[in-house]
Motif scaffolding. Sequence first.
Motif, PDB file in Angstrom:
ATOM      1  N   GLU A 107       0.821  -1.207   0.000  1.00 38.27           N
ATOM      2  CA  GLU A 107       0.000   0.000   0.000  1.00 38.27           C
ATOM      3  C   GLU A 107       0.857   1.259   0.000  1.00 38.27           C
ATOM      4  N   ASN A 108       1.983   1.233   0.716  1.00 40.73           N
ATOM      5  CA  ASN A 108       2.883   2.383   0.706  1.00 40.73           C
ATOM      6  C   ASN A 108       3.399   2.677  -0.690  1.00 40.73           C
ATOM      7  N   LEU A 109       3.820   1.629  -1.387  1.00 40.89           N
ATOM      8  CA  LEU A 109       4.350   1.821  -2.737  1.00 40.89           C
ATOM      9  C   LEU A 109       3.260   2.345  -3.673  1.00 40.89           C
ATOM     10  N   TRP A 110       2.069   1.756  -3.548  1.00 40.74           N
ATOM     11  CA  TRP A 110       0.963   2.160  -4.431  1.00 40.74           C
ATOM     12  C   TRP A 110       0.561   3.614  -4.180  1.00 40.74           C
ATOM     13  N   LEU A 111       0.417   3.973  -2.909  1.00 41.45           N
ATOM     14  CA  LEU A 111      -0.008   5.337  -2.581  1.00 41.45           C
ATOM     15  C   LEU A 111       1.052   6.367  -2.945  1.00 41.45           C
ATOM     16  N   GLN A 112       2.297   5.986  -2.802  1.00 45.75           N
ATOM     17  CA  GLN A 112       3.374   6.909  -3.168  1.00 45.75           C
ATOM     18  C   GLN A 112       3.256   7.297  -4.646  1.00 45.75           C
ATOM     19  N   GLU A 113       3.003   6.300  -5.469  1.00 42.68           N
ATOM     20  CA  GLU A 113       2.871   6.563  -6.905  1.00 42.68           C
ATOM     21  C   GLU A 113       1.540   7.233  -7.234  1.00 42.68           C
ATOM     22  N   ALA A 114       0.475   6.846  -6.519  1.00 40.85           N
ATOM     23  CA  ALA A 114      -0.862   7.369  -6.815  1.00 40.85           C
ATOM     24  C   ALA A 114      -0.985   8.861  -6.550  1.00 40.85           C
ATOM     25  N   GLN A 115      -0.057   9.418  -5.776  1.00 42.24           N
ATOM     26  CA  GLN A 115      -0.082  10.861  -5.541  1.00 42.24           C
ATOM     27  C   GLN A 115       0.138  11.645  -6.831  1.00 42.24           C
ATOM     28  N   GLY A 116       0.659  10.975  -7.837  1.00 49.95           N
ATOM     29  CA  GLY A 116       0.851  11.622  -9.130  1.00 49.95           C
ATOM     30  C   GLY A 116      -0.249  11.293 -10.113  1.00 49.95           C
ATOM     31  N   PRO A 120      -7.312  14.079 -10.298  1.00 47.88           N
ATOM     32  CA  PRO A 120      -6.976  14.874  -9.107  1.00 47.88           C
ATOM     33  C   PRO A 120      -7.592  14.390  -7.799  1.00 47.88           C
ATOM     34  N   PRO A 121      -8.871  13.966  -7.757  1.00 49.29           N
ATOM     35  CA  PRO A 121      -9.417  13.503  -6.459  1.00 49.29           C
ATOM     36  C   PRO A 121      -8.639  12.317  -5.896  1.00 49.29           C
ATOM     37  N   LEU A 122      -8.187  11.412  -6.768  1.00 47.66           N
ATOM     38  CA  LEU A 122      -7.414  10.265  -6.284  1.00 47.66           C
ATOM     39  C   LEU A 122      -6.026  10.707  -5.832  1.00 47.66           C
ATOM     40  N   ALA A 123      -5.410  11.626  -6.566  1.00 45.79           N
ATOM     41  CA  ALA A 123      -4.084  12.122  -6.177  1.00 45.79           C
ATOM     42  C   ALA A 123      -4.141  12.779  -4.796  1.00 45.79           C
ATOM     43  N   GLU A 124      -5.181  13.573  -4.567  1.00 56.52           N
ATOM     44  CA  GLU A 124      -5.311  14.246  -3.265  1.00 56.52           C
ATOM     45  C   GLU A 124      -5.556  13.246  -2.143  1.00 56.52           C
ATOM     46  N   ALA A 125      -6.391  12.260  -2.411  1.00 56.33           N
ATOM     47  CA  ALA A 125      -6.676  11.239  -1.395  1.00 56.33           C
ATOM     48  C   ALA A 125      -5.414  10.429  -1.077  1.00 56.33           C
ATOM     49  N   ALA A 126      -4.666  10.072  -2.104  1.00 57.70           N
ATOM     50  CA  ALA A 126      -3.453   9.272  -1.896  1.00 57.70           C
ATOM     51  C   ALA A 126      -2.450  10.028  -1.022  1.00 57.70           C
ATOM     52  N   ALA A 127      -2.349  11.321  -1.229  1.00 56.59           N
ATOM     53  CA  ALA A 127      -1.413  12.127  -0.413  1.00 56.59           C
ATOM     54  C   ALA A 127      -1.817  12.084   1.057  1.00 56.59           C
ATOM     55  N   ARG A 128      -3.116  12.115   1.327  1.00 58.02           N
ATOM     56  CA  ARG A 128      -3.581  12.068   2.731  1.00 58.02           C
ATOM     57  C   ARG A 128      -3.352  10.678   3.331  1.00 58.02           C
ATOM     58  N   LEU A 129      -3.723   9.643   2.594  1.00 56.98           N
ATOM     59  CA  LEU A 129      -3.622   8.285   3.126  1.00 56.98           C
ATOM     60  C   LEU A 129      -2.166   7.853   3.296  1.00 56.98           C
ATOM     61  N   TYR A 130      -1.306   8.320   2.430  1.00 64.95           N
ATOM     62  CA  TYR A 130       0.107   7.919   2.483  1.00 64.95           C
ATOM     63  C   TYR A 130       0.733   8.282   3.826  1.00 64.95           C
ATOM     64  N   LYS A 131       0.341   9.434   4.367  1.00 63.14           N
ATOM     65  CA  LYS A 131       0.915   9.870   5.651  1.00 63.14           C
ATOM     66  C   LYS A 131       0.609   8.855   6.754  1.00 63.14           C
ATOM     67  N   GLU A 132      -0.614   8.335   6.771  1.00 62.76           N
ATOM     68  CA  GLU A 132      -0.985   7.344   7.796  1.00 62.76           C
ATOM     69  C   GLU A 132      -0.352   5.992   7.514  1.00 62.76           C
ATOM     70  N   GLU A 133      -0.312   5.619   6.239  1.00 60.19           N
ATOM     71  CA  GLU A 133       0.206   4.294   5.910  1.00 60.19           C
ATOM     72  C   GLU A 133       1.696   4.161   6.202  1.00 60.19           C
ATOM     73  N   ARG A 134       2.422   5.247   6.165  1.00 63.25           N
ATOM     74  CA  ARG A 134       3.844   5.186   6.536  1.00 63.25           C
ATOM     75  C   ARG A 134       3.997   4.710   7.975  1.00 63.25           C
ATOM     76  N   PHE A 135       3.110   5.186   8.855  1.00 59.85           N
ATOM     77  CA  PHE A 135       3.166   4.745  10.258  1.00 59.85           C
ATOM     78  C   PHE A 135       2.710   3.297  10.391  1.00 59.85           C
ATOM     79  N   HIS A 136       1.738   2.908   9.593  1.00 68.33           N
ATOM     80  CA  HIS A 136       1.298   1.502   9.628  1.00 68.33           C
ATOM     81  C   HIS A 136       2.461   0.572   9.270  1.00 68.33           C
ATOM     82  N   LEU A 137       3.189   0.932   8.230  1.00 71.44           N
ATOM     83  CA  LEU A 137       4.304   0.090   7.793  1.00 71.44           C
ATOM     84  C   LEU A 137       5.402   0.052   8.859  1.00 71.44           C
TER      85      LEU A 137
END
Length: 250
Positions: A107-116, A120-137
């Motif tokens: 999920e970290n790898l996917w969200l990192q790329e999905a920020q691009g 736009p709605p998916l890019a914005e969501a991925a940027a928000r979720l990535y911050k939490e998923e880094r802590f999960h990992l």
Amino acid sequence: MDSLNALLAEKLRVLADDEVVLAQRLSEWVSYAPILEEDIAIANLAQDELGHAQVYLELKRALDGVDPDREVFFKDPLEFRNAVLVELPRGDWAYTMVRQYLFDLYENLWLQEAQGSAYPPLAEAAARLYKEERFHLKHASTWVERLALGTEESHARTAKALEELWPYARQLFQPLEGEAALVEAGYVPDLEALWPEYEERARGFLQGLGLFLPEKGYVPKSRSEHTEHLWPLVVLMQSVARWDPEAQAW
């Protein structure tokens, strides 16, 4: 809805189903975790995963108008499109943490790329979720390390979990039918392109702990494929909503 948006809606459904089912499995540890601090942490992880599912389903609703609650709580188990990895029984603590590590790394790898993403709605969501998923990992990695380098028994249990779960993790990198069009449009990352980095990072981290990736194992062939373990999980998860489907809030 045009064909590209229909494909994106299906992709969002798959992403949400992974999160919903994994959250339900994590919630089974509440009040059973090995230490009090972890009991709170696992509940927070489950809540985060559900929140991420909500994000994906709201994006999907913007495309097809389907209510997220109806999508999750009134869907037949056969309609779920989660990966088999997340529906397998919770097992012991090592099993749960190895699964969490394998899923969080993906999920970290996917969200990192999905920020691009070009959507736009998916890019914005991925940027928000990535911050939490880094802590999960980080959380899952710490536990896998702790177990692998702990006692002889905890190491053996962690190695056994990895041997069983690794083939299922490979399913996470199987694109959906038609997903190539989403990749070509720049809407979602190319899963097949992410696989080499995933394997390299997982192999490097786990080998450092004396754990080794199995070369063989069954890989589910599609998102329509499930085990017998999904049915009781979904029945329990949907029981309150189905008991009073017209309630304004559950």
